[in-house]
Scaffold this motif. Structure first.
Motif, short mmCIF file in Angstrom:
data_model
loop_
_atom_site.label_atom_id
_atom_site.label_comp_id
_atom_site.label_asym_id
_atom_site.label_seq_id
_atom_site.Cartn_x
_atom_site.Cartn_y
_atom_site.Cartn_z
N THR A 1 0.85 -1.20 0.00
CA THR A 1 0.00 0.00 0.00
C THR A 1 0.89 1.25 0.00
O THR A 1 2.07 1.17 0.34
N PRO A 2 0.31 2.40 -0.35
CA PRO A 2 1.09 3.64 -0.24
C PRO A 2 1.64 3.84 1.17
O PRO A 2 2.77 4.33 1.33
N ALA A 3 0.91 3.42 2.20
CA ALA A 3 1.42 3.58 3.57
C ALA A 3 2.68 2.74 3.77
O ALA A 3 3.64 3.19 4.41
N ASP A 4 2.70 1.51 3.22
CA ASP A 4 3.91 0.68 3.30
C ASP A 4 5.09 1.40 2.65
O ASP A 4 6.21 1.39 3.16
N LEU A 5 4.81 1.99 1.48
CA LEU A 5 5.89 2.67 0.76
C LEU A 5 6.39 3.88 1.54
O LEU A 5 7.59 4.16 1.58
N HIS A 6 5.49 4.61 2.18
CA HIS A 6 5.93 5.77 2.98
C HIS A 6 6.81 5.31 4.14
O HIS A 6 7.84 5.91 4.41
N ARG A 7 6.39 4.23 4.82
CA ARG A 7 7.22 3.74 5.93
C ARG A 7 8.60 3.32 5.44
O ARG A 7 9.61 3.62 6.05
N TRP A 8 8.63 2.61 4.30
CA TRP A 8 9.91 2.14 3.78
C TRP A 8 10.79 3.32 3.34
O TRP A 8 11.98 3.37 3.62
N ARG A 9 10.16 4.29 2.68
CA ARG A 9 10.89 5.49 2.26
C ARG A 9 11.50 6.19 3.47
O ARG A 9 12.66 6.64 3.42
N GLU A 10 10.75 6.27 4.57
CA GLU A 10 11.31 6.93 5.76
C GLU A 10 12.52 6.19 6.31
O GLU A 10 13.41 6.81 6.88
N ARG A 11 12.54 4.87 6.13
CA ARG A 11 13.72 4.10 6.55
C ARG A 11 14.94 4.47 5.70
O ARG A 11 16.07 4.52 6.18
#
Lengths: 413, 413
Positions: free
Chosen positions: A162-172
Motif C-alpha cells: 500500500t502507499p502507507a507501506d511505501l511511505h514507511r519504507w521510504r522513511e527508513r
C-alpha cells in the motif's frame, strides 16, 4: 542545523550537460523476508508525483523544464536516482529530487503494481519459482542471506503493498547518513554544492548497517531451472573480495583480462573458438564481498568441452599473466578513462555509489590503482578466487544429459 | 588520382576520444532475392582478419592499440563500421579500416555462420516464417519491394554463402561513391582529413542506385503471427516522407510529440493511463520515404480500448498542436542538442549516414530546421501521414478474439 548528505562535485568544465545522482542504501540486502521487493516497488512509484506536483504529468513537466526524464534503478544494495540536466538548472533539479524523496504522492499505485507483476512474470516459471539466471545464481551464491532473494519480491507482497507501506519504507531509506549525492558536469565546485542545498532538508539519521554479514562460501554448488531452449545457459559465480578490500583493484583487472575487450580470454578462447555463442564476465561488487560472474550460452552438446576450456583458462590465470596481456589491459583502461572523462553521467553514478559505502569517489585514482596492480598480485588473487569452494553454478537447461555433463565437468575443478 | 570518399570532419576540441564512422550503401534494399542476407553476413565477417593480420586475434590486437574493438551494424539500406579511438591514432585507425574494407580474409566462416543461423532462429517460427514484429511490419509496409525482406536473409542462403560470395558482394559495396566517412572528436579539420588518407585507396565506382522506387501505399493492411504471450504486441506503421523531403524536420518533431519524453502523447495517454505496458514511436527513415512506427504491448483484453485511444490521439494531432506542447518539444530538443555536443560517436554516425545519401551532415542545422517547424506544418503533416491508406499493422497474438478486436478497431480509422 541542516546539512547535506555525503556528496561529491566532479567538475567537467568542458561538457554541456550535468548529471545529478542520488544513491540510497536499500534493495534486497536490507529487506526482511516480508519486506522483500519494497525498494523496487518504491523505485517504480518514486516519480509518480511529489509535493504540489501531485501527479506524474505535472512532475514530469517540471523535470523536462530542467533537463530530462529522471531515472531510478534498484540493485542488491542500493536504489539510485539519476537526472541529466541543464547545468544552469542544478538548483531546480535538486529541489525536484528533494521533493521526490521527501514528499512523494505515490499516485496511481495500481498502474505500477500491474507493471511490476508483469516484470516478475518474466523472471519466474509457471509455479512461481525463479527462472532468471541472475536470480538463480544469487539465490545459490548467498543462500540463507537476504542477498539470495530477488529484488522484485514475492507475488503476495507485490499484490498487497500500500502507499502507507511505501511511505514507511521510504522513511527508513531517506535519512541523511543513508544517502550519497554526486554531481558531475560543467560546474564550479563551491557553487554546485550551494545549489544542492535543497537536499540538506533530508532528515538526520543513520545508514542501514551491513547486517547480517555475508555467509561463508560453501561451494561447489549447482542449481538448474528446467526449461527447453536452443542453448544451455550457465552462470558461474565465484565469491571474491569486495570494494573495501585492498585486492579490489586487482579484481577489476582480473575481470578485464577475462572480458574487457576482444583480445580478452573469454571472447578469444570460448566465443571466437566456436565453443560458446556468448561468454561474458562481470563483477557483482559489494563493499564486503562480491562475485566474479561468468555467463555462458553454449550448444547443449558442447557444454562439457566449453567448461573444460573455461577451467583451463582460469587455471592459466593462477599460473601467471604475461606482459603483453597486461599491456593490452592497460590500453583498454586508457581508452575507458578517455571515455569517462567525457561522460558526466558515468562519473556521477560511480561517485555516488562509492560515497554511499564510504569509498574514494575519484575515478582517476581508482584507475591509477588498477594500473599499479602487478602480474603476481593477479595470479595470487586468481588462485584465491577460482577455488571450488567459492563456486556456485546456476543453469537453465532441460536435458538430463547436459545437466550431468555440467556436474561431471565441475567434479574436476 | 586517388581521392577520399565523401567525408566530414566534425571538430569537438573539448573531448578526449574520437569516432570514425564509415557508412556504405547496402542491406536488404539493395539485395536481390538470392542475395538477401549478404550484407549482414559481410557485417559478421568483416573483422575476422585483414591484410597481414590474417586472423581475428591479430586484427583485434591492432584495433585495441588504436582505441577499441570496432563495431559494425546493418540496416535496411546501409552497413556502418564504427571505431572509437585515441585521436592521436586516427591515421592508424584509418589504415586498419581501409585494410578491413579492401583486404579482408574472411577467416573461419563456419563460426559466424553458426551465429547467424542462431540469430535467425530468434526471428522466425518453427516453420521458418517471420516471427519478429519488425520483420513482419517491414514485410507488410513494403510488400513486393526488397525492403520487405529481412536483413538476415533466407536459411538456404545463410547455409551456402562462401568467402568468394562475400568477396564479390564486398566489391559491389566498396566503391568510392558508395561510401561516406565521418570523423568527430578533438581534431583539426585539415589534419584529420590528411590522416584519413589510407581510405583514399578505395576503388573509384558509383553508388548503388535507389532502385526500384518504393511501392505506393496500399493500406490499411494487417498481418498476424500466431504466438501465445502475456500481451498482444502490435506495430503500426504509417508511410511517411523521407529524409530528402522538405517535410522531414516536421516529421522528426511529430515523432517527438508522440514519444520524445515523459510528457509526450504515447507515454502519457497509453502507458501512464494504464492502457499499455509499453508504447513507443520511432522513425524508419529512408532518403525517399519512411515509416512512423508505433509499437504497443497491451493486455489482450485492452486491445480495443488502446487502439481507440491511439486513434483519437493521432486524430488530435491533425487538429493542431498547442504552444505548451511545442515548447516542451523545444526543451527536449535543447537537452538532446547539449548531449550531442559531447557525443563524438553520435555525431560521426549521424554525419556518415547523412553524407551517404547526399544530405546535410551538420547536426546543428538539422536541429535548427526542427526548431523552425510551425504548429500548422505539424498538423498538416499529421493529416497526410495518419491516413488509413498509409497504415500497415503487424501483430503477435494467438487469440482469434484479439485479432478480431484489432481489425474492428482499424475499420474505424
Amino acid at each position: 542545523m541542516s546539512q547535506l548528505p555525503r556528496h561529491a562535485v566532479l567538475p567537467l568544465p568542458h561538457l554541456h550537460t550535468a548529471t545529478l545522482a542520488i544513491a540510497l542504501r536499500g534493495g534486497s540486502r536490507y529487506e526482511e523476508r516480508e519486506e522483500a521487493g519494497l525498494t523496487h516497488f518504491l523505485e517504480h512509484m518514486i516519480f509518480r508525483g511529489a509535493g504540489e506536483r501531485a501527479g506524474l504529468p505535472e512532475l514530469m513537466e517540471a523535470f523536462e523544464r530542467v533537463g530530462s526524464e529522471p531515472e531510478a534503478y534498484t540493485s542488491e544494495d542500493a536504489i539510485t536516482l539519476v537526472l541529466e540536466l541543464d547545468p544552469a538548472r542544478l538548483r531546480e533539479g535538486a529541489e525536484l529530487l528533494a521533493d521526490v524523496l521527501l514528499r512523494p504522492t505515490f499516485s496511481e499505485i495500481e498502474a505500477e503494481r500491474a507493471l511490476i507483476l508483469e516484470e516478475r512474470l518474466e523472471r519466474v516459471d509457471a509455479e512461481g519459482h525463479p527462472a532468471d539466471l541472475e536470480d538463480l545464481a544469487m539465490g545459490l551464491a548467498f543462500a540463507g542471506h537476504p542477498l539470495s532473494r530477488s529484488i522484485l519480491g514475492r507475488k503476495s507482497t507485490i499484490e498487497s503493498v500500500t502507499p502507507a507501506d511505501l511511505h514507511r519504507w521510504r522513511e527508513r531509506l531517506v535519512q541523511r547518513e543513508n544517502v550519497a549525492l554526486a554531481v558531475a558536469g560543467p560546474l564550479e565546485p563551491g557553487e554546485a554544492a550551494e545549489q544542492l542545498a535543497p537536499l540538506a532538508a533530508l532528515p538526520a539519521g543513520d545508514a542501514l548497517p551491513l547486517q547480517p554479514p555475508l555467509p561463508p562460501a560453501s561451494g561447489p554448488r549447482t542449481t538448474f531451472h528446467r526449461a527447453e531452449g536452443p542453448q544451455t545457459e550457465l552462470r558461474l559465480c565465484f565469491r571474491a573480495p569486495g570494494e573495501r578490500d585492498p585486492a579490489f583493484p586487482a579484481l577489476c583487472v582480473l575481470v578485464d583480462l577475462l572480458d574487457g575487450g576482444p583480445t580478452s580470454r573469454l571472447p578469444r578462447e570460448l566465443v571466437d573458438a566456436g565453443l560458446a555463442y556468448n561468454a561474458r564476465a562481470e563483477l557483482v561488487a559489494l563493499p564486503d564481498g562480491g562475485l566474479v560472474a561468468l555467463e555462458l550460452a553454449v550448444a547443449h552438446r558442447k557444454v562439457g568441452e566449453a567448461l573444460e576450456t573455461l577451467r583451463s583458462l582460469l587455471a592459466g590465470l593462477t599460473e601467471g599473466v604475461g606482459g603483453a596481456e597486461l599491456e593490452r589491459a592497460a590500453l583498454r583502461r586508457g581508452h575507458r578513462e578517455r571515455l569517462e572523462r567525457d561522460d558526466a553521467r558515468n562519473q556521477a553514478e560511480w561517485a555516488a555509489r562509492r560515497l554511499l559505502y564510504d569509498l574514494d569517489p575519484d575515478p582517476i585514482r581508482a584507475r591509477a590503482a588498477e594500473g599499479a596492480v602487478s602480474a603476481e598480485a593477479i595470479a595470487e588473487l586468481a588462485s584465491t578466487v577460482f577455488a571450488p569452494e567459492n563456486l556456485s553454478v546456476a543453469g537453465i537447461c532441460s536435458r538430463p544429459a547436459t545437466r550431468r555433463a555440467v556436474k561431471a565437468a565441475l567434479a574436476n575443478w
